[in-house]
Design a protein around this motif. Structure first.
Motif, PDB file in Angstrom:
ATOM      1  N   LYS A  53      61.223  -2.343  10.419  1.00  0.00           N
ATOM      2  CA  LYS A  53      60.445  -2.804  11.789  1.00  0.00           C
ATOM      3  C   LYS A  53      60.849  -4.192  11.869  1.00  0.00           C
ATOM      4  N   LEU A  54      61.104  -4.679  13.063  1.00  0.00           N
ATOM      5  CA  LEU A  54      61.436  -5.794  13.315  1.00  0.00           C
ATOM      6  C   LEU A  54      60.446  -6.510  14.246  1.00  0.00           C
ATOM      7  N   ALA A  55      59.877  -7.648  13.763  1.00  0.00           N
ATOM      8  CA  ALA A  55      58.812  -8.583  14.727  1.00  0.00           C
ATOM      9  C   ALA A  55      59.663  -9.891  14.858  1.00  0.00           C
ATOM     10  N   THR A  56      59.514 -10.345  16.340  1.00  0.00           N
ATOM     11  CA  THR A  56      60.029 -11.489  16.634  1.00  0.00           C
ATOM     12  C   THR A  56      59.044 -12.110  17.748  1.00  0.00           C
ATOM     13  N   LYS A  57      59.192 -13.184  18.251  1.00  0.00           N
ATOM     14  CA  LYS A  57      58.320 -13.931  19.008  1.00  0.00           C
ATOM     15  C   LYS A  57      58.996 -14.584  20.168  1.00  0.00           C
ATOM     16  N   VAL A  58      58.188 -14.964  21.199  1.00  0.00           N
ATOM     17  CA  VAL A  58      58.701 -15.890  22.412  1.00  0.00           C
ATOM     18  C   VAL A  58      57.456 -16.782  22.616  1.00  0.00           C
ATOM     19  N   GLY A  59      58.075 -18.062  23.186  1.00  0.00           N
ATOM     20  CA  GLY A  59      57.054 -18.971  23.655  1.00  0.00           C
ATOM     21  C   GLY A  59      57.303 -20.459  23.192  1.00  0.00           C
ATOM     22  N   CYS A  60      57.964 -20.422  22.007  1.00  0.00           N
ATOM     23  CA  CYS A  60      57.968 -21.733  21.291  1.00  0.00           C
ATOM     24  C   CYS A  60      59.761 -22.447  21.379  1.00  0.00           C
ATOM     25  N   GLU A  61      60.546 -21.709  22.005  1.00  0.00           N
ATOM     26  CA  GLU A  61      61.729 -22.436  22.219  1.00  0.00           C
ATOM     27  C   GLU A  61      61.818 -23.429  22.895  1.00  0.00           C
ATOM     28  N   PRO A  62      62.440 -24.621  22.349  1.00  0.00           N
ATOM     29  CA  PRO A  62      62.519 -25.785  23.063  1.00  0.00           C
ATOM     30  C   PRO A  62      63.466 -25.779  24.357  1.00  0.00           C
ATOM     31  N   LEU A  63      62.852 -26.387  25.478  1.00  0.00           N
ATOM     32  CA  LEU A  63      63.587 -26.208  26.684  1.00  0.00           C
ATOM     33  C   LEU A  63      65.174 -27.094  26.866  1.00  0.00           C
ATOM     34  N   TRP A  64      64.974 -28.240  25.907  1.00  0.00           N
ATOM     35  CA  TRP A  64      66.083 -28.953  25.284  1.00  0.00           C
ATOM     36  C   TRP A  64      65.921 -29.664  24.158  1.00  0.00           C
ATOM     37  N   PRO A  65      67.072 -30.050  23.337  1.00  0.00           N
ATOM     38  CA  PRO A  65      66.743 -30.566  22.084  1.00  0.00           C
ATOM     39  C   PRO A  65      65.748 -31.706  22.106  1.00  0.00           C
ATOM     40  N   GLY A  66      64.686 -31.522  21.061  1.00  0.00           N
ATOM     41  CA  GLY A  66      63.618 -32.476  21.048  1.00  0.00           C
ATOM     42  C   GLY A  66      62.516 -32.244  21.737  1.00  0.00           C
ATOM     43  N   SER A  67      62.424 -31.451  22.674  1.00  0.00           N
ATOM     44  CA  SER A  67      61.421 -31.324  23.751  1.00  0.00           C
ATOM     45  C   SER A  67      60.219 -30.733  23.193  1.00  0.00           C
ATOM     46  N   TYR A  68      60.391 -29.843  22.037  1.00  0.00           N
ATOM     47  CA  TYR A  68      58.983 -29.366  21.507  1.00  0.00           C
ATOM     48  C   TYR A  68      58.014 -30.384  20.828  1.00  0.00           C
TER      49      TYR A  68
END
Length: 223
Positions: free
Chosen positions: A73-88
């Motif tokens: 069973k696979l679990a993955t997530k959405v919401g934290c990917e940076p919009l551009w490098p260093g933006s998180y």
């Protein structure tokens, strides 16, 4: 081993493909079922400043092992990917309908699958109405592209509010929404001490090790 999850956070980045495949094979051979990742893993490890390496590696592993998808069973997530490098963390994809739609399509392609068993909101997005997030998750659950829905890095009162919003919209009921919370407290040593609350019947994985991005919680416990 349904109450355990293998975290694949650094598979395909810090942990090379050969080692990652060996660990995955050993886990499944031992009866492991849940494998946990996120669309942003591991942006802090990769020269591009973006994630996706973990999902891509898992997709290659599954493609080379016919029949294994039916055993895990696979679990993955959405919401934290940076919009551009260093933006998180100031600027991340968030949980708007547009962001969720795009991220889910990308995760399915990377993983080489047609559905994800547990799809997490990786962290709360106060800039997006809960109604929008809940409706979008519900749309994909109804379409069969995601199974359970999880909330990670949410205050408990926000989890309860999400439940209420979702029930009011009729997009999911409590039994369909498998949510939990992890809260963080910082003591004098600035160490991060997570505490996890999981919903009944949820496979859980807990960790007291601080992570480079917000860790999460519950079915199985997300990071």
């Amino acid at each position: 081993m349904t109450n355990l999850a293998l975290g694949a956070m650094e598979y395909g980045s810090r942990i090379d493909e050969q080692t990652s495949f060996r660990l995955l094979d050993a886990y499944v051979d031992a009866g492991g079922e849940w494998i946990d990742t996120a669309n942003c893993y591991a942006f802090w490890q990769h020269p591009s400043g973006h994630g996706g390496q973990s999902e891509e590696l898992l997709g290659r592993w599954l493609a080379q092992r016919p029949g294994v998808r039916d055993r895990v069973k696979l679990a993955t997530k959405v919401g934290c990917e940076p919009l551009w490098p260093g933006s998180y963390p100031e600027h991340a994809e968030g949980l708007s309908a547009k962001a969720i739609d795009a991220a889910l399509e990308t995760s399915l392609r990377r993983l080489c699958v047609d559905h994800i068993d547990l799809y997490w909101a990786h962290r709360d997005d106060r800039a997006t109405p809960l109604e929008e997030t809940a409706t979008t998750f519900g749309k994909h659950a109804a379409a069969g592209t995601i199974g359970r829905i999880g909330l990670s890095n949410y205050a408990l009162w926000r989890v309860e509010r999400f439940h209420g919003v979702a029930a009011g919209l009729g997009v999911m009921g409590r039994p369909r929404c498998n949510c939990g919370t992890r809260t963080y407290s910082r003591g004098p040593s600035s160490a991060t001490t997570p505490t996890t609350t999981a919903s009944a019947g949820s496979p859980t994985r807990s960790s007291t090790t601080p992570r480079p991005i917000p860790s999460s919680s519950s079915s199985p416990t997300a990071h």
